[in-house]
Scaffold this motif. Structure first.
Motif, PDB file in Angstrom:
ATOM      1  N   GLU A   1       1.064 -10.080  -0.443  1.00 47.26           N
ATOM      2  CA  GLU A   1       2.441  -9.614  -0.582  1.00 47.26           C
ATOM      3  C   GLU A   1       2.537  -8.424  -1.539  1.00 47.26           C
ATOM      4  O   GLU A   1       3.361  -7.537  -1.352  1.00 47.26           O
ATOM      5  CB  GLU A   1       3.345 -10.741  -1.112  1.00 47.26           C
ATOM      6  CG  GLU A   1       3.530 -11.908  -0.149  1.00 47.26           C
ATOM      7  CD  GLU A   1       2.391 -12.914  -0.226  1.00 47.26           C
ATOM      8  OE1 GLU A   1       1.824 -13.104  -1.325  1.00 47.26           O
ATOM      9  OE2 GLU A   1       2.050 -13.501   0.816  1.00 47.26           O
ATOM     10  N   ARG A   2       1.689  -8.390  -2.550  1.00 50.96           N
ATOM     11  CA  ARG A   2       1.832  -7.396  -3.621  1.00 50.96           C
ATOM     12  C   ARG A   2       0.962  -6.148  -3.454  1.00 50.96           C
ATOM     13  O   ARG A   2       1.098  -5.218  -4.242  1.00 50.96           O
ATOM     14  CB  ARG A   2       1.504  -8.049  -4.970  1.00 50.96           C
ATOM     15  CG  ARG A   2       2.494  -9.125  -5.359  1.00 50.96           C
ATOM     16  CD  ARG A   2       2.263  -9.619  -6.754  1.00 50.96           C
ATOM     17  NE  ARG A   2       2.469  -8.535  -7.706  1.00 50.96           N
ATOM     18  CZ  ARG A   2       1.975  -8.532  -8.936  1.00 50.96           C
ATOM     19  NH1 ARG A   2       1.252  -9.551  -9.365  1.00 50.96           N
ATOM     20  NH2 ARG A   2       2.194  -7.528  -9.758  1.00 50.96           N
ATOM     21  N   TYR A   3       0.090  -6.122  -2.460  1.00 54.26           N
ATOM     22  CA  TYR A   3      -0.810  -4.966  -2.331  1.00 54.26           C
ATOM     23  C   TYR A   3      -0.040  -3.656  -2.180  1.00 54.26           C
ATOM     24  O   TYR A   3      -0.556  -2.590  -2.532  1.00 54.26           O
ATOM     25  CB  TYR A   3      -1.806  -5.152  -1.178  1.00 54.26           C
ATOM     26  CG  TYR A   3      -1.227  -4.880   0.185  1.00 54.26           C
ATOM     27  CD1 TYR A   3      -1.311  -3.606   0.749  1.00 54.26           C
ATOM     28  CD2 TYR A   3      -0.586  -5.879   0.904  1.00 54.26           C
ATOM     29  CE1 TYR A   3      -0.773  -3.348   2.003  1.00 54.26           C
ATOM     30  CE2 TYR A   3      -0.049  -5.629   2.142  1.00 54.26           C
ATOM     31  CZ  TYR A   3      -0.149  -4.365   2.686  1.00 54.26           C
ATOM     32  OH  TYR A   3       0.387  -4.101   3.923  1.00 54.26           O
ATOM     33  N   THR A   4       1.200  -3.725  -1.709  1.00 56.81           N
ATOM     34  CA  THR A   4       1.997  -2.506  -1.534  1.00 56.81           C
ATOM     35  C   THR A   4       2.368  -1.878  -2.878  1.00 56.81           C
ATOM     36  O   THR A   4       2.774  -0.718  -2.922  1.00 56.81           O
ATOM     37  CB  THR A   4       3.283  -2.798  -0.733  1.00 56.81           C
ATOM     38  OG1 THR A   4       4.022  -3.831  -1.391  1.00 56.81           O
ATOM     39  CG2 THR A   4       2.940  -3.246   0.689  1.00 56.81           C
ATOM     40  N   GLU A   5       2.217  -2.637  -3.962  1.00 55.25           N
ATOM     41  CA  GLU A   5       2.468  -2.105  -5.301  1.00 55.25           C
ATOM     42  C   GLU A   5       1.307  -1.244  -5.796  1.00 55.25           C
ATOM     43  O   GLU A   5       1.419  -0.569  -6.820  1.00 55.25           O
ATOM     44  CB  GLU A   5       2.703  -3.252  -6.296  1.00 55.25           C
ATOM     45  CG  GLU A   5       3.902  -4.123  -5.970  1.00 55.25           C
ATOM     46  CD  GLU A   5       3.991  -5.333  -6.882  1.00 55.25           C
ATOM     47  OE1 GLU A   5       3.612  -5.226  -8.067  1.00 55.25           O
ATOM     48  OE2 GLU A   5       4.443  -6.398  -6.395  1.00 55.25           O
ATOM     49  N   LEU A   6       0.197  -1.284  -5.073  1.00 49.71           N
ATOM     50  CA  LEU A   6      -1.003  -0.542  -5.461  1.00 49.71           C
ATOM     51  C   LEU A   6      -1.063   0.793  -4.722  1.00 49.71           C
ATOM     52  O   LEU A   6      -0.559   0.914  -3.614  1.00 49.71           O
ATOM     53  CB  LEU A   6      -2.255  -1.370  -5.157  1.00 49.71           C
ATOM     54  CG  LEU A   6      -2.321  -2.747  -5.827  1.00 49.71           C
ATOM     55  CD1 LEU A   6      -3.518  -3.527  -5.302  1.00 49.71           C
ATOM     56  CD2 LEU A   6      -2.384  -2.601  -7.334  1.00 49.71           C
ATOM     57  N   ASP A   7      -1.710   1.765  -5.327  1.00 48.62           N
ATOM     58  CA  ASP A   7      -1.867   3.097  -4.753  1.00 48.62           C
ATOM     59  C   ASP A   7      -3.189   3.165  -3.989  1.00 48.62           C
ATOM     60  O   ASP A   7      -4.254   3.084  -4.600  1.00 48.62           O
ATOM     61  CB  ASP A   7      -1.851   4.136  -5.875  1.00 48.62           C
ATOM     62  CG  ASP A   7      -2.016   5.559  -5.390  1.00 48.62           C
ATOM     63  OD1 ASP A   7      -2.279   5.775  -4.187  1.00 48.62           O
ATOM     64  OD2 ASP A   7      -1.896   6.470  -6.232  1.00 48.62           O
ATOM     65  N   PRO A   8      -3.155   3.313  -2.654  1.00 50.03           N
ATOM     66  CA  PRO A   8      -4.389   3.357  -1.865  1.00 50.03           C
ATOM     67  C   PRO A   8      -5.314   4.520  -2.234  1.00 50.03           C
ATOM     68  O   PRO A   8      -6.494   4.508  -1.920  1.00 50.03           O
ATOM     69  CB  PRO A   8      -3.898   3.509  -0.422  1.00 50.03           C
ATOM     70  CG  PRO A   8      -2.466   3.149  -0.443  1.00 50.03           C
ATOM     71  CD  PRO A   8      -1.963   3.412  -1.823  1.00 50.03           C
ATOM     72  N   GLY A   9      -4.800   5.508  -2.946  1.00 54.81           N
ATOM     73  CA  GLY A   9      -5.612   6.647  -3.344  1.00 54.81           C
ATOM     74  C   GLY A   9      -6.407   6.416  -4.616  1.00 54.81           C
ATOM     75  O   GLY A   9      -7.304   7.192  -4.949  1.00 54.81           O
ATOM     76  N   LYS A  10      -6.103   5.328  -5.330  1.00 54.27           N
ATOM     77  CA  LYS A  10      -6.809   5.036  -6.576  1.00 54.27           C
ATOM     78  C   LYS A  10      -8.055   4.199  -6.312  1.00 54.27           C
ATOM     79  O   LYS A  10      -8.209   3.590  -5.261  1.00 54.27           O
ATOM     80  CB  LYS A  10      -5.891   4.298  -7.555  1.00 54.27           C
ATOM     81  CG  LYS A  10      -4.816   5.162  -8.144  1.00 54.27           C
ATOM     82  CD  LYS A  10      -4.091   4.432  -9.243  1.00 54.27           C
ATOM     83  CE  LYS A  10      -3.049   5.351  -9.879  1.00 54.27           C
ATOM     84  NZ  LYS A  10      -2.367   4.681 -10.984  1.00 54.27           N
ATOM     85  N   THR A  11      -8.904   4.144  -7.316  1.00 55.59           N
ATOM     86  CA  THR A  11     -10.113   3.319  -7.271  1.00 55.59           C
ATOM     87  C   THR A  11      -9.821   2.006  -7.988  1.00 55.59           C
ATOM     88  O   THR A  11      -9.258   2.009  -9.086  1.00 55.59           O
ATOM     89  CB  THR A  11     -11.283   4.040  -7.963  1.00 55.59           C
ATOM     90  OG1 THR A  11     -11.514   5.284  -7.301  1.00 55.59           O
ATOM     91  CG2 THR A  11     -12.548   3.200  -7.926  1.00 55.59           C
ATOM     92  N   TYR A  12     -10.206   0.888  -7.360  1.00 60.66           N
ATOM     93  CA  TYR A  12      -9.972  -0.433  -7.927  1.00 60.66           C
ATOM     94  C   TYR A  12     -11.280  -1.210  -8.048  1.00 60.66           C
ATOM     95  O   TYR A  12     -12.150  -1.119  -7.175  1.00 60.66           O
ATOM     96  CB  TYR A  12      -8.993  -1.242  -7.060  1.00 60.66           C
ATOM     97  CG  TYR A  12      -7.611  -0.655  -7.050  1.00 60.66           C
ATOM     98  CD1 TYR A  12      -6.721  -0.915  -8.086  1.00 60.66           C
ATOM     99  CD2 TYR A  12      -7.197   0.182  -6.026  1.00 60.66           C
ATOM    100  CE1 TYR A  12      -5.454  -0.362  -8.093  1.00 60.66           C
ATOM    101  CE2 TYR A  12      -5.934   0.751  -6.025  1.00 60.66           C
ATOM    102  CZ  TYR A  12      -5.071   0.471  -7.060  1.00 60.66           C
ATOM    103  OH  TYR A  12      -3.821   1.030  -7.068  1.00 60.66           O
TER     104      TYR A  12
END
Length: 129
Positions: A67-78
């Motif tokens: 549910e929360r993955y949309t709060e993350l920036d797909p362009g960043k490194t995790y």
């Protein structure tokens, strides 16, 4: 006596399997990724996170990541971490399925913290020389 030997054999097999799994799933160069701005994503529960974590890490539990993955920036490194490395692999897979390209498994948060602290200490020593 036979059951003790069997138990020891099973425990040894489990330990070896875990070490192989850990070796194959952990990504190298994580300390450099952190220095380059990677976000450490701690996927343990909020309660576990409060008991101890890597400073500056973000807490997104495995149970809420879909549910929360949309709060993350797909362009960043995790870099995903958890208590032993199993949940971090699951979250790494989920994020990659959602289109994230730069996601790495950091395994156990405490192991990564030790590695980062060690690298930081080495860098300070090298800078002072």
């Amino acid at each position: 006596m036979k059951s003790i030997i069997m138990f020891c054999g099973i425990m040894l097999t489990v330990y070896i399997a875990y070490r192989i799994y850990k070796y194959q799933t952990l990504d190298n160069g994580l300390d450099q990724l952190v220095r380059d701005g990677a976000v450490i994503l701690d996927v343990r529960t909020e309660k576990e996170f409060k008991m101890g974590h890597i400073s500056e890490s973000k807490n997104f539990s495995l149970g809420t990541i879909r549910e929360r993955y949309t709060e993350l920036d797909p362009g960043k490194t995790y870099i995903t971490v958890c208590s032993h490395g199993l949940r971090s692999v699951k979250v790494e897979t989920i994020l990659k399925e959602k289109g994230f390209k730069k996601v790495y498994n950091g395994g156990a948060w405490s192991d990564l913290k030790k590695k980062l602290d060690l690298k930081s200490s080495e860098n300070q020593i090298n800078t002072n020389n």
